[in-house]
Scaffold this motif. Sequence first.
Motif, PDB file in Angstrom:
ATOM      1  N   GLY A  24      -2.596  16.486  -1.791  1.00  0.00           N
ATOM      2  CA  GLY A  24      -3.446  15.213  -1.845  1.00  0.00           C
ATOM      3  C   GLY A  24      -3.395  14.515  -2.128  1.00  0.00           C
ATOM      4  O   GLY A  24      -3.838  12.751  -2.020  1.00  0.00           O
ATOM      5  N   LYS A  46       2.242  12.933  -0.148  1.00  0.00           N
ATOM      6  CA  LYS A  46       2.674  12.882   0.550  1.00  0.00           C
ATOM      7  C   LYS A  46       2.983  13.047   2.091  1.00  0.00           C
ATOM      8  O   LYS A  46       4.329  12.038   2.306  1.00  0.00           O
ATOM      9  CB  LYS A  46       4.094  14.073  -0.156  1.00  0.00           C
ATOM     10  N   THR A  47       2.231  13.604   2.981  1.00  0.00           N
ATOM     11  CA  THR A  47       2.439  13.160   3.644  1.00  0.00           C
ATOM     12  C   THR A  47       1.616  12.059   4.407  1.00  0.00           C
ATOM     13  O   THR A  47       2.744  11.965   5.219  1.00  0.00           O
ATOM     14  CB  THR A  47       1.479  14.184   4.476  1.00  0.00           C
ATOM     15  N   TYR A  48       0.904  11.270   3.655  1.00  0.00           N
ATOM     16  CA  TYR A  48       0.867   9.935   4.137  1.00  0.00           C
ATOM     17  C   TYR A  48       2.624   9.307   4.296  1.00  0.00           C
ATOM     18  O   TYR A  48       2.690   8.396   5.176  1.00  0.00           O
ATOM     19  CB  TYR A  48      -0.228   9.569   3.028  1.00  0.00           C
TER      20      TYR A  48
HETATM   21  N1  ATP Z   1      -0.670   5.228   0.044  1.00  0.00           N
HETATM   22  C1  ATP Z   1      -1.899   6.081   0.146  1.00  0.00           C
HETATM   23  N2  ATP Z   1      -2.513   4.559   1.224  1.00  0.00           N
HETATM   24  C2  ATP Z   1      -4.419   4.882   1.774  1.00  0.00           C
HETATM   25  N3  ATP Z   1      -4.832   6.586   1.819  1.00  0.00           N
HETATM   26  C3  ATP Z   1      -3.587   7.372   1.280  1.00  0.00           C
HETATM   27  C4  ATP Z   1      -2.240   6.971   0.793  1.00  0.00           C
HETATM   28  N4  ATP Z   1      -2.111   7.801   0.085  1.00  0.00           N
HETATM   29  C5  ATP Z   1      -2.719   8.694   0.571  1.00  0.00           C
HETATM   30  N5  ATP Z   1      -3.790   8.356   1.044  1.00  0.00           N
HETATM   31  C6  ATP Z   1      -4.945   9.459   1.999  1.00  0.00           C
HETATM   32  O1  ATP Z   1      -5.090  10.719   1.275  1.00  0.00           O
HETATM   33  C7  ATP Z   1      -5.593  11.901   1.836  1.00  0.00           C
HETATM   34  C8  ATP Z   1      -4.193  12.622   0.867  1.00  0.00           C
HETATM   35  O2  ATP Z   1      -3.140  12.207   1.703  1.00  0.00           O
HETATM   36  P1  ATP Z   1      -2.209  13.391   2.094  1.00  0.00           P
HETATM   37  O3  ATP Z   1      -1.925  14.646   3.114  1.00  0.00           O
HETATM   38  O4  ATP Z   1      -0.283  12.363   2.129  1.00  0.00           O
HETATM   39  O5  ATP Z   1      -1.701  14.288   0.027  1.00  0.00           O
HETATM   40  P2  ATP Z   1      -0.421  15.321   0.524  1.00  0.00           P
HETATM   41  O6  ATP Z   1       0.182  15.238  -0.637  1.00  0.00           O
HETATM   42  O7  ATP Z   1       0.762  14.779   1.848  1.00  0.00           O
HETATM   43  O8  ATP Z   1      -1.117  16.307   0.680  1.00  0.00           O
HETATM   44  P3  ATP Z   1      -0.937  18.313   1.222  1.00  0.00           P
HETATM   45  O9  ATP Z   1       0.322  18.627  -0.444  1.00  0.00           O
HETATM   46  O10 ATP Z   1      -1.776  18.970   1.031  1.00  0.00           O
HETATM   47  O11 ATP Z   1      -0.318  18.327   2.531  1.00  0.00           O
HETATM   48  C9  ATP Z   1      -5.045  12.121   3.241  1.00  0.00           C
HETATM   49  O12 ATP Z   1      -6.457  11.574   3.903  1.00  0.00           O
HETATM   50  C10 ATP Z   1      -4.561  10.179   3.357  1.00  0.00           C
HETATM   51  O13 ATP Z   1      -4.318   9.547   4.118  1.00  0.00           O
END
Ligand code: ATP
Length: 506
Positions: A89, A92-94
Amino acid sequence: MSNVTVCVRFRPLSLKEKKVHGDSVCITCLDRESFIFKDEKEEDLPFCFDRVFYQDSAQADVYEFLALPIVQDTVKAINGTIITYGQTGAGKTYSMEGLGILDCDENKKGLLPRVVDGLFQCINSSPEDIKYAVKLSMVEIYMEKVRDLFDLSKDNVQIKENKSQGIILSGASEMPILNTEEALKCLSRGISNRAVGETQMNVSSSRSHCVYVFSVQRESAIDKRVKTGKLILVDLAGSEKVEKTGAEGKVLEEAKNINKSLSSLGNVINALTNGRGNHIPYRDSKLTRILQDALGGNSRTALLCCCSPSSSNASESLSTLRFGTRTKLIKTPPRTNTNDANDGKAFLLQVGDHQIENSSCEMTSDDACEDTQVTVRQSLTDSRDKILTKLRENLKEDDVRLLEELFIVEGIFFNPSNTEEFESACDDIIWQTVSALERTVQELRDEVEELNKENYKLKSELAGASTWSSTSVAAEGKKNHFTWAISIVSLANSLIWLFSMFLFKP
Ligand SMILES: Nc1ncnc2c1ncn2[C@@H]1O[C@H](COP(=O)(O)OP(=O)(O)OP(=O)(O)O)[C@@H](O)[C@H]1O
């Protein structure tokens, strides 16, 4: 200077964080490279990185600073790797994908679609006498198994090392891509296959590492030389602590696996930065093996540490920041790849030039490797015995035994009963030595090529010059320089040949 660019990105506070903890954040921005972090004990810790992207940062800024230089180098056949790291969360994926690969709002596009755009822009603006071929592979590492995301039936892809291409995903599908649209369709297909696999296995994407490999082959129409640059993007699984998630059963097993591969990554980074020059445990996990080239040299690497700015996640964010700080200490220069078509044997023969062929060396590359391993093993055992004998002169047997165990734990000695570790150490030594030699020869070849061009230019100038005598003095100087460089290349080739003869003598 480090060859790993380390950046930090703080996402905006989530609704949940705001609801539970209000607007409380654990960072105070100083400038675009540094900030003060308030840890759980309310202590202020200063941090400095290559670039910090705060909550309002744009996706385009992240791409331009972190990825664009690597993309430009990939097209010049210099390998690149971009990794996103952080707790679940954290964004990373964003950062990697954005809000979708196809039909995404321009501002929300992540690194992947921008990288694809960048690659094809660089290719389209290259000289016409260079032909390119781009291929894409996508795999996922889940519970120490590598799964092909373009062919879900390939659920145990092997990672192998090829002397000329480095680390490869053996047998993984490689999708040829001709333009941005095709690449985005492929990426989108791979990502949806990831979701299919997840449902089949009851897995969530944050429990696996996703690896995207773009391989960009360039061939010059003039000298027919083929070079390949590999660009790897890795969206890592969440790095949170097991205790905090309260995981049990299968989820706990997954978490342990993720922790194992992420801690292997930490161990590799520690071994690379502790300055002892000891064995680097790349083979401890699939993830570190895939990232071997990225971390151990032969790649320009960028790490994006994604963090929540919320005080409620301060402990996870701090561990992410510490990981980033450590990674910043890695120092291994990348290099240009050449002669892609050669396999391991061809490479060995090429290193020694025609002399090895003349010396009727008929070993296969596997024989050669085995022989080399025996030689290296013998020399490691000899040094180990010498050290132990010296210690025995002054210490009690029990103390020597304890020291020996400590040396094995610290990676100064290798445990001779652990064949796999021993072979891996031998492989690493051979690979590092051969890479260093190859780098030297390539640098000298480039220099000769440059001098060749200069020589040719000077010759043409000479032909047309009216004041012949003054130009000829300058040309004579350059000619001497050229002859001197040729001699150095021959000397280097002879040294490599001698080295190969020593290592691979039957
Ligand atoms: N820089 C950003 N600006 C706006 N929203 C963001 C940003 N970074 C993350 N988010 C939002 O926060 C939430 C979590 O982000 P994300 O899914 O990218 O996390 P992650 O680190 O990939 O998690 P996981 O390890 O579960 O895959 C998502 O709803 C995403 O849209």
